[in-house]
Design a protein around this motif. Structure first.
Motif, PDB file in Angstrom:
ATOM      1  N   LYS A  23      35.525  43.685  40.060  1.00  0.00           N
ATOM      2  CA  LYS A  23      34.093  43.380  40.061  1.00  0.00           C
ATOM      3  C   LYS A  23      33.388  44.023  38.868  1.00  0.00           C
ATOM      4  O   LYS A  23      32.645  43.356  38.140  1.00  0.00           O
ATOM      5  CB  LYS A  23      33.459  43.881  41.358  1.00  0.00           C
ATOM      6  CG  LYS A  23      31.936  43.742  41.414  1.00  0.00           C
ATOM      7  CD  LYS A  23      31.387  44.403  42.664  1.00  0.00           C
ATOM      8  CE  LYS A  23      29.857  44.451  42.637  1.00  0.00           C
ATOM      9  NZ  LYS A  23      29.253  43.132  42.812  1.00  0.00           N
ATOM     10  N   THR A  54      34.509  42.471  35.495  1.00  0.00           N
ATOM     11  CA  THR A  54      33.967  41.127  35.312  1.00  0.00           C
ATOM     12  C   THR A  54      32.495  41.184  34.937  1.00  0.00           C
ATOM     13  O   THR A  54      32.022  40.446  34.060  1.00  0.00           O
ATOM     14  CB  THR A  54      34.145  40.299  36.592  1.00  0.00           C
ATOM     15  OG1 THR A  54      35.527  40.262  36.954  1.00  0.00           O
ATOM     16  CG2 THR A  54      33.652  38.882  36.395  1.00  0.00           C
ATOM     17  N   GLY A  94      41.651  37.969  40.273  1.00  0.00           N
ATOM     18  CA  GLY A  94      40.675  38.838  39.614  1.00  0.00           C
ATOM     19  C   GLY A  94      41.322  39.789  38.632  1.00  0.00           C
ATOM     20  O   GLY A  94      40.824  39.987  37.517  1.00  0.00           O
ATOM     21  N   LEU A 114      42.317  37.894  35.622  1.00  0.00           N
ATOM     22  CA  LEU A 114      41.136  37.581  34.810  1.00  0.00           C
ATOM     23  C   LEU A 114      40.703  38.775  33.981  1.00  0.00           C
ATOM     24  O   LEU A 114      40.334  38.634  32.807  1.00  0.00           O
ATOM     25  CB  LEU A 114      39.994  37.133  35.724  1.00  0.00           C
ATOM     26  CG  LEU A 114      38.655  36.840  35.037  1.00  0.00           C
ATOM     27  CD1 LEU A 114      38.799  35.697  34.048  1.00  0.00           C
ATOM     28  CD2 LEU A 114      37.585  36.513  36.078  1.00  0.00           C
ATOM     29  N   ILE A 115      40.766  39.979  34.566  1.00  0.00           N
ATOM     30  CA  ILE A 115      40.386  41.186  33.838  1.00  0.00           C
ATOM     31  C   ILE A 115      41.311  41.412  32.646  1.00  0.00           C
ATOM     32  O   ILE A 115      40.868  41.751  31.544  1.00  0.00           O
ATOM     33  CB  ILE A 115      40.407  42.406  34.779  1.00  0.00           C
ATOM     34  CG1 ILE A 115      39.259  42.317  35.778  1.00  0.00           C
ATOM     35  CG2 ILE A 115      40.312  43.702  33.993  1.00  0.00           C
ATOM     36  CD1 ILE A 115      37.895  42.309  35.159  1.00  0.00           C
TER      37      ILE A 115
END
Length: 205
Positions: A117, A120, A169, A172-173
């Motif tokens: 979180k 992102t 996630g 993606l990071i």
């Protein structure tokens, strides 16, 4: 270990919005929809505090750069909350899994999802327009609410979804970090080229 899927899902959700998790679980327990929630999470003072903090996060999380400051402050709070919720759920259910193990699962999962979180949001804050923060924050709130609610009735399926979201996630990071490093290298290279060009154009003494 029947409570493990719920512990894992609540851990993932705690890393995104810990106050929403406490509020939702407390409401579910208080209304009698589940007996997995301990009485300590159903108390009125706990629900009021969680609701007030959830509203604060709902506002701060949608403002560019304020959201990153909020995430930094909650780097410790979210994993601890995930660990505490996991231990409480395991203790309430009478599951064979120890409170310590449940706390470790909930805390480590919360830490990983918090990292996703926060990372992102740092990437999104590089965008000049403010709407992406609002959209992402709203999606996170809906995702946490929906998945925790789903976990009350289908804990195994919810845990699988949470695991997939966590892996996506993290991927993606890694991707964003690679792109940002490459962008910074190119920008530094262009600056160096401009500096050398300016020196070349400078008349000799």
């Amino acid at each position: 270990m029947s409570v493990l899927p719920l512990v894992f899902t609540s851990g993932w959700a705690s890393g995104v919005n810990a106050y929403a998790v406490i509020l939702l679980l407390g409401i579910f327990g208080r209304t009698g929809l589940t007996d997995e929630v301990p009485a300590s999470m159903e108390r009125t003072d706990v629900l009021v505090a969680a609701g007030a903090l959830f509203l604060c996060e709902a506002v701060a999380d949608k403002i560019p750069y304020v959201d990153s400051v909020w995430d930094a402050v909650h780097t410790f709070i979210r994993p601890v909350s995930g660990a505490a919720v996991g231990a409480l759920l395991a203790g309430q259910s009478g599951d064979s899994m120890s409170d310590l193990t449940a706390g470790a699962v909930g805390g480590s999962t919360a830490l990983a999802s918090h990292f996703v979180k926060a990372g992102t949001r740092m990437a999104i804050n590089t965008s000049p327009e403010p709407f992406s923060n609002f959209i992402m924050s709203t999606a996170e709130d809906l995702g946490v609410g929906g998945l925790v609610s789903f976990a009350m009735f289908y804990p195994e399926a919810a845990a699988i979804i949470a695991g997939v979201l966590l892996l996506l996630g993290l991927a993606l990071i890694v991707f964003l970090a690679h792109r940002i490093r490459r962008f910074r290298r190119r920008r530094a290279q262009r600056r160096e080229e401009k500096r050398l060009a300016a020196m070349a154009r400078r008349p000799p003494d």
